[in-house]
Design a protein around this motif. Structure first.
Motif, short mmCIF file in Angstrom:
data_model
loop_
_atom_site.label_atom_id
_atom_site.label_comp_id
_atom_site.label_asym_id
_atom_site.label_seq_id
_atom_site.Cartn_x
_atom_site.Cartn_y
_atom_site.Cartn_z
N ASP A 450 1.53 -0.75 -0.08
CA ASP A 450 0.27 0.04 0.02
C ASP A 450 0.54 1.31 -0.17
O ASP A 450 1.51 1.36 0.53
N ASP A 451 1.04 2.31 -0.98
CA ASP A 451 1.52 2.84 -1.06
C ASP A 451 1.04 4.47 -0.19
O ASP A 451 0.23 4.24 -0.43
N THR A 452 1.63 4.78 0.78
CA THR A 452 1.02 5.76 1.79
C THR A 452 1.26 7.29 1.22
O THR A 452 2.92 8.22 1.25
N SER A 597 4.97 10.89 -0.43
CA SER A 597 4.22 9.45 -0.24
C SER A 597 6.01 8.87 0.58
O SER A 597 7.07 8.95 0.76
N GLY A 600 5.57 2.29 0.20
CA GLY A 600 4.83 1.20 0.45
C GLY A 600 6.12 0.21 1.70
O GLY A 600 6.91 0.27 1.41
N HIS A 605 -0.49 -5.27 2.88
CA HIS A 605 -2.02 -4.68 2.96
C HIS A 605 -2.80 -5.04 4.60
O HIS A 605 -2.70 -6.42 4.42
N HIS A 635 5.51 -0.07 8.66
CA HIS A 635 3.81 0.07 7.73
C HIS A 635 3.12 0.42 9.22
O HIS A 635 2.83 2.07 9.14
N GLN A 639 1.96 4.67 9.89
CA GLN A 639 -0.14 5.04 10.57
C GLN A 639 0.19 6.11 10.94
O GLN A 639 -1.02 6.94 11.75
N ARG A 644 -3.37 8.03 3.87
CA ARG A 644 -3.96 7.48 2.64
C ARG A 644 -3.22 6.82 1.79
O ARG A 644 -2.41 6.66 2.10
N TYR A 645 -4.37 5.31 1.74
CA TYR A 645 -3.86 4.23 0.87
C TYR A 645 -3.74 4.35 -0.55
O TYR A 645 -5.03 3.88 -1.32
N GLU A 646 -2.72 3.93 -1.49
CA GLU A 646 -2.84 3.54 -2.81
C GLU A 646 -2.51 2.25 -2.87
O GLU A 646 -1.13 2.21 -2.90
N THR A 647 -3.60 1.55 -3.43
CA THR A 647 -2.86 -0.39 -4.06
C THR A 647 -1.81 0.01 -5.24
O THR A 647 -2.51 0.34 -5.94
#
Length: 691
Positions: A450-452, A597, A600, A605, A635, A639, A644-647
């Motif tokens: 998950d790209d943060t 960013s 990830g 995930h 990970h 947090q 927000r997360y981009e898969t």
């Protein structure tokens, strides 16, 4: 993070409720087996056998009920296990399409197999053919005609490309059994499968990809060679006549095996020389069969076998199968044009300068700058540029194609096409949703990270949820820490040496070297476009540093930054990473950047509850690798910044490619790792987390 995904009793009961027709058929067969004592005694020896068994003799005598009654009896006790297992096809069909459809396939297939077999044997027995005349007098029992029809229909429901592969295995099985053993039940199986093949028309070999055409050729030659070996070792009694074990032809089979072992890898990769050798091998086998048939017509099989060392029956059966393979190889000859040094994409290939111009002109994603790193090659397409690494027969594309968004699909399609034509396995690693939508519909996707993403406009570390970050910033102020955004080459020699010492100390604590591919080193941080965030103590020591990669928008504007290196000095300022990231975010926001960013975290995930096997596998792998690389803890650390997360996905053709892709990824991430280092990392996995 670990979630249990075992099938619960209620789920199993729910699944069984969806296949009542299949369970009823199995129950009736077992009940009849108990009543007839066929479960523990050979029913073929019972007096009732001739009354209920189906076959040409009983149908000729007017026993019209036998195709139905014979379905529920089994000839030998050991056959019950095979029969019950073969009902998987009906169960799968019923689960997917309902009870009526499953029952229709079963009974139409069963009755057609019985009646068509009787008619076929009636016609063939009119000529002087010993096999046909013998089988025309045979009786049989069992539900195998119906179950084989259901299996064929179930295979037709498989998703591509497993549908074609399933059909090939099934057709290979029924043809080999028919040609080499050829009992009445083998003919029933063949006719039942052919019925579904003709009516369902779910086998479309011409629509397969170049890669699939090569795979079919490999499966065909391996299966045929395996059949030759088995028939040499076991007795056969097919339409061409009976044979004895090890009665001849051993040298011929040995030659076939040697040639197939030589060419099979080349066929898989589409090499022309392998195709030529396969054509020669097939042609020799077919010509041998034609010669044997001609000599039999001029003399007799017995006279011929007294002269040659071998079984004429096996030669004829093998020649027939090789003829089918030979025809297929000729039809798909265009799939075998790959060369070992095949170039990908439009030639001449783009250079790094071309990639940089395209990236600055059209922008890219959070990982796009990584495509500029050493070790990547570039495939030019009409839709842009794809960065990839060629490892172990895999074309491992990094992130997304670089170029205009509207030509993304064209770039993906062309890269896949050129990679397959070159005999490589294409895949995309850490691709976004747009690239996922651009690959063929039959491709699979696996979440790898998950790209943060932290949105920078209006960012302020106020409120309760930012307590930990704000506390770190305040503590840094009290301890007079200094934050500086800079470039590696702009720093004095002494600072650069500190950074290298910190990095080397971090690497030395690992059993494996620094990872590459999507994880950079200080060498990659030397680029002028990359920025370094330094945390400097009052005495001048660097307590930690980060490297930030540019995220380009259209027109060469840097719209954000991606976190790469994270290093801290042992015994330095405690919350140095929170301090560095928070300070960087503040400065980027003041500069007008849109996003930051944090990259990830692989294998971290959060899957939905219905994700199934993939999620379970990812969880277990993440737990195993946590002691070595700490992906899960990384990970959780990210947090703190409420991203927000981009898969990010691994995109690949199907599951059969995963083994090769796994090896390619291992070498891409750890190109310099030795076997000893891999072994050391394995011991670390076994030991588990350190206290």
């Amino acid at each position: 993070m670990t979630r249990s995904r075992r099938i619960t009793p209620s789920q199993a009961v729910s699944a069984l409720r969806r296949i009542p027709a299949t369970l009823t058929m199995v129950g009736l067969i077992l009940l009849v087996g108990v009543a007839s004592r066929g479960l523990w005694m050979p029913f073929e020896d019972a007096d009732l056998f001739e009354t209920v068994a189906y076959g040409l003799p009983n149908l000729s005598d007017g026993r019209w009920w036998t195709p139905v009654t014979g379905t529920f009896f089994i000839g030998q006790p050991w056959v019950y296990a095979i029969t019950i297992a073969s009902f998987w096809g009906m169960g799968y069909l019923e689960f997917r399409r309902g009870s009526r459809v499953a029952l229709a396939y079963f009974w139409v297939g069963q009755l057609f197999a019985v009646l068509a077999t009787a008619l076929t044997l009636l016609l063939l027995s009119q000529v002087p053919w010993a096999w046909a005349q013998t089988q025309a007098q045979s009786l049989d029992v069992g539900a195998s005609g119906g179950t084989m029809a259901c299996i064929a229909a179930a295979v037709g429901l498989f998703r591509a490309p497993w549908r074609v592969r399933g059909w090939l295995v099934l057709l290979g099985f029924v043809f080999v059994m028919m040609l080499f053993w050829g009992a009445v039940d083998d003919l029933e199986h063949l006719l039942a499968v052919l019925l579904i093949l003709v009516t369902d028309r779910s086998l479309r070999v011409r629509r397969t990809t170049v890669r699939e055409q090569r795979l079919i050729a490999v499966i065909a030659v391996i299966a045929l060679t395996a059949a030759e070996i088995i028939t040499i070792l076991l007795p056969t009694d097919g339409p061409f006549g009976p044979t004895e074990p090890v009665s001849g032809g051993v040298v011929d089979v040995a030659i076939d095996v040697a040639v197939v072992l030589l060419i099979v890898r080349g066929l898989r990769r589409g090499r022309r020389w392998s195709w030529v050798l396969a054509i020669i091998l097939g042609a020799l086998n077919v010509l041998g069969g034609v010669l044997v048939l001609t000599l039999i017509m001029l003399t007799s099989a017995a006279e011929l076998e007294s002269v040659i060392y071998g079984e004429t029956e096996l030669s004829l059966a093998s020649a027939f199968l090789w003829l089918l393979v030979l025809i297929y190889l000729i039809v798909v000859r265009r799939a075998f044009r790959a060369k070992r040094s095949s170039k990908l994409g439009i030639q001449p290939a783009p250079t790094l300068a071309d990639l940089l111009r395209t990236l600055r002109a059209h922008g890219g994603g959070t990982l796009s700058w990584m495509t500029t790193w050493e070790g990547n090659s570039y495939a030019g397409t009409t839709g842009g540029i794809v960065a990839y690494q060629r490892r172990g027969g895999v074309a491992l594309a990094l992130a997304d194609p670089i170029g205009p968004a509207e030509t993304r699909a064209a770039a993906v399609e062309e890269f896949i096409h050129t990679a397959e034509n070159a005999g490589l396995v294409p895949c995309f690693f850490s691709a976004d949703d747009a690239t996922r939508a651009a690959v063929p519909d039959t491709w699979r996707s696996l979440v790898v990270a998950d790209d943060t993403i932290v949105d920078l406009p209006g960012l302020s570390f106020t409120g309760k949820r930012w307590n930990s970050v704000r506390t770190s910033l305040n503590k840094a102020g009290r301890e007079e820490m200094t934050f500086r955004l800079t470039h590696l080459k702009s720093e004095p020699w002494g600072v650069q040496q500190q950074l290298r010492a910190i990095s080397e100390a971090w690497v030395g604590d690992k059993d494996l070297p620094e990872m590459r591919f999507t994880l950079g080193t200080l060498d990659e941080a030397e680029a002028h476009e990359v920025r370094l965030a330094l945390a400097v103590a009052p005495n001048g020591d660097v307590d930690g540093f980060l490297s930030w990669l540019p995220i380009y928008g259209e027109g060469g504007v840097v719209r954000g930054w991606t976190l790469d290196l994270m290093r801290r000095r042992e015994g330095g300022f405690g919350p140095v990473m929170e301090y560095l990231i928070g300070s960087s975010a503040t400065q980027f926001s003041e500069e007008g950047c849109e996003i930051m960013s944090l990259s990830g975290a692989p294998l971290a995930h959060d899957y939905p509850p219905d994700a199934g096997m993939i999620a379970a596998l990812s969880d277990r792998l993440a737990e195993a690798l946590e002691p070595v690389y700490g992906f899960g803890s990384l990970h959780r650390f990210k947090q703190k910044f409420h991203p927000r997360y981009e898969t990010m996905y691994l995109l690949f053709r199907d599951e059969s490619d995963l083994a090769a892709i796994g090896g390619a990824l291992t070498r891409a991430f750890l190109p310099d790792a030795t076997l000893r280092q891999f072994a050391g990392a394995g011991l670390e996995l076994v030991r588990g987390p350190r206290d």
